[in-house]
Design a protein around this motif. Structure first.
Motif, PDB file in Angstrom:
ATOM      1  N   CYS A   1     -22.283  39.110  -9.446  1.00 54.14           N
ATOM      2  CA  CYS A   1     -23.561  38.502  -9.845  1.00 54.14           C
ATOM      3  C   CYS A   1     -24.717  39.485  -9.755  1.00 54.14           C
ATOM      4  O   CYS A   1     -25.846  39.138 -10.082  1.00 54.14           O
ATOM      5  CB  CYS A   1     -23.835  37.259  -9.021  1.00 54.14           C
ATOM      6  SG  CYS A   1     -23.727  37.548  -7.263  1.00 54.14           S
TER       7      CYS A   1
ATOM      8  N   ASP B   1     -19.231  39.229  -3.238  1.00 51.23           N
ATOM      9  CA  ASP B   1     -19.295  39.062  -4.687  1.00 51.23           C
ATOM     10  C   ASP B   1     -20.149  40.157  -5.315  1.00 51.23           C
ATOM     11  O   ASP B   1     -21.373  40.139  -5.201  1.00 51.23           O
ATOM     12  CB  ASP B   1     -19.886  37.671  -4.999  1.00 51.23           C
ATOM     13  CG  ASP B   1     -19.766  37.329  -6.466  1.00 51.23           C
ATOM     14  OD1 ASP B   1     -18.993  38.006  -7.170  1.00 51.23           O
ATOM     15  OD2 ASP B   1     -20.441  36.373  -6.901  1.00 51.23           O
TER      16      ASP B   1
ATOM     17  N   ASP C   1     -26.382  31.679  -8.308  1.00 53.83           N
ATOM     18  CA  ASP C   1     -26.238  33.108  -8.013  1.00 53.83           C
ATOM     19  C   ASP C   1     -26.216  33.274  -6.498  1.00 53.83           C
ATOM     20  O   ASP C   1     -27.182  32.910  -5.827  1.00 53.83           O
ATOM     21  CB  ASP C   1     -27.442  33.850  -8.634  1.00 53.83           C
ATOM     22  CG  ASP C   1     -27.488  35.333  -8.280  1.00 53.83           C
ATOM     23  OD1 ASP C   1     -26.667  35.806  -7.472  1.00 53.83           O
ATOM     24  OD2 ASP C   1     -28.388  36.019  -8.808  1.00 53.83           O
ATOM     25  N   CYS C   2     -25.121  33.816  -5.960  1.00 54.21           N
ATOM     26  CA  CYS C   2     -24.990  33.903  -4.497  1.00 54.21           C
ATOM     27  C   CYS C   2     -25.768  35.082  -3.915  1.00 54.21           C
ATOM     28  O   CYS C   2     -25.966  35.156  -2.708  1.00 54.21           O
ATOM     29  CB  CYS C   2     -23.520  33.959  -4.077  1.00 54.21           C
ATOM     30  SG  CYS C   2     -22.714  35.534  -4.423  1.00 54.21           S
ATOM     31  N   GLY C   3     -26.156  36.024  -4.757  1.00 54.29           N
ATOM     32  CA  GLY C   3     -26.926  37.169  -4.271  1.00 54.29           C
ATOM     33  C   GLY C   3     -26.077  38.267  -3.648  1.00 54.29           C
ATOM     34  O   GLY C   3     -26.617  39.187  -3.044  1.00 54.29           O
ATOM     35  N   GLY C   4     -24.757  38.157  -3.742  1.00 56.64           N
ATOM     36  CA  GLY C   4     -23.885  39.218  -3.241  1.00 56.64           C
ATOM     37  C   GLY C   4     -22.814  38.743  -2.271  1.00 56.64           C
ATOM     38  O   GLY C   4     -21.785  39.389  -2.108  1.00 56.64           O
TER      39      GLY C   4
ATOM     40  N   CYS D   1     -19.902  31.033  -7.791  1.00 55.35           N
ATOM     41  CA  CYS D   1     -21.175  31.657  -8.160  1.00 55.35           C
ATOM     42  C   CYS D   1     -21.167  31.745  -9.686  1.00 55.35           C
ATOM     43  O   CYS D   1     -20.342  32.447 -10.274  1.00 55.35           O
ATOM     44  CB  CYS D   1     -21.267  33.038  -7.515  1.00 55.35           C
ATOM     45  SG  CYS D   1     -22.595  34.085  -8.117  1.00 55.35           S
TER      46      CYS D   1
HETATM   47 ZN   LIG Z   1     -22.391  35.788  -6.675  1.00 52.05          ZN
END
Ligand SMILES: [Zn+2]
Length: 380
Positions: free
Chosen positions: A248, A245, A219-222, A344
């Motif tokens: 996620c 992103d 999960d990239c966190g945004g 992600c």
């Molecule tokens: Zn992400």
């Protein structure tokens, strides 16, 4: 598959000769000596490049293996009941009549190679390996297009590493150091995994004519991260830098906090620090450098990635965090899970749920990659 290691030994002895790219040598785990080997019809032999020596004992169902250093040289002690055999080769290869053994309780398919560090290395066809990676890296109840994008990323990453480490005794770590390898015996899961692999068969991510080291994470966190910011080195042309992103954000476990006592934190980083602050951030907002202040002008500087390694990758889940000290507790508050580069997984899951195809998902996370179908991965 029998005789794989003999072929490897030959390949290694021919300096610079390419290894067979469609089989993969994977370090599954590392175990402590002595090792207890149990199974049916176990055979054992020592291997050092072109030098192969079989142990002259009848096939057996149990062995105990120890190592012993004699004037700096490794010696294998192989016990079968009261009988002791000594071998001096660098590696031990173990085969069995039903292709399954247990090494100190750890179940593994044979042939398997053991190093004097206790590394357990298996050689297997590329697709068998990728099945294990899919089982280890993404839940099989996720949408098929997400699993397919995971399959392409894992295939690309694997082929890149195979080429980089063609002369190493193992080419991939079966853990988060490369890719998590799990051996699922659930036939429903196997069916889905095989579908994801078959529907993307031969598809890889290419970058300037070379197979890409396609990173991926939970999960990239945004925002995804530039691989250069995680692993350093010179910038590879064509690799994506930072992708925004929104997908996620639907991961229910995206936000996290990690508390550690001030005492424990001081021990971990070997500094009697009093204060902590993030000095520099990367373009995606991740903590690049953290300063632990001991006195007016004395700081201990640790990179975000190093701090994850020190505290544990599962505890400090990403470098997308803020940090503060309250009373005797250091609190990290963050988002996402993993290094953040490339695909992600949680984002891919959401994109697939919304109807995105494997190509759309891959284009989003690897904007500069060419999605290419190759007929012979060995040609890459
Ligand atoms: Zn992400």
């Amino acid at each position: 598959v029998k005789g794989t290691w003999a072929a490897l030994a030959l390949a290694l002895s021919l300096a610079g000769a390419p290894s067979h790219a469609e089989s993969v040598r994977v370090k599954l785990t590392t175990l402590n000596f002595p090792l207890t080997i149990s199974g049916n019809g176990i055979s054992i032999r020592g291997i050092r490049n072109s030098d192969i020596q079989s142990v002259a004992i009848p096939k057996t169902s149990e062995l105990k293996i120890e190592t012993h250093k004699v004037v700096g040289k490794n010696l294998w002690l192989v016990h079968k009941g009261e009988t002791l055999n000594r071998l001096s080769q660098k590696y031990l290869e173990i085969t069995s009549s039903d292709d399954q053994i247990k090494i100190s309780g750890y179940k593994v398919s044979t042939p398997v190679l053991i190093t004097n560090h206790g590394d357990i290395i298996a050689s297997m066809p590329l697709n068998t390996y990728l099945e294990g990676v899919l089982a280890g890296e993404m839940p099989t109840n996720w949408p098929i297009e997400a699993l397919k994008s995971q399959a392409v990323a894992a295939r690309s990453y694997t082929l890149y590493q195979i080429n980089q480490r063609k002369n190493n005794i193992f080419q991939l770590e079966g853990s988060i150091l490369d890719q998590v390898y799990a051996n699922t015996e659930n036939s429903d899961q196997r069916t889905i995994i095989r579908q994801a692999l078959a529907e993307t068969d031969g598809i890889v991510l290419m970058d300037h004519g070379r197979v890409m080291k396609a990173y991926y994470h939970s999960d990239c966190g945004g925002k995804t991260e530039d691989p250069e910011k995680v692993w350093g080195g010179t910038k590879t042309k064509g690799l994506p830098t930072v992708v925004t992103d929104a997908h996620c954000a639907f991961n229910p476990g995206s936000k996290w906090t990690f508390d550690i006592s001030l005492d424990e934190m001081r021990k971990k980083i070997e500094s009697p620090f009093k204060d902590v602050r993030i000095v520099t951030k990367t373009a995606s907002g991740r903590a690049a450098l953290i300063a632990f202040n001991e006195a007016d002008d004395k700081n201990v500087l640790i990179s975000g990635n190093e701090l994850r390694k020190i505290l544990g990758y599962n505890k400090l889940k990403s470098t997308l965090f803020s940090v503060s000290i309250q009373d005797d507790t250091v609190t990290f508050t963050g988002r996402g899970f993993g290094h953040g580069s490339g695909l992600c997984q949680w984002g891919a899951r959401y994109m697939a749920q919304k109807g995105a195809s494997v190509r759309e998902i891959l284009k989003h996370y690897y904007p500069n990659a060419n999605i290419t179908e190759v007929s012979h991965v060995a040609d890459l």
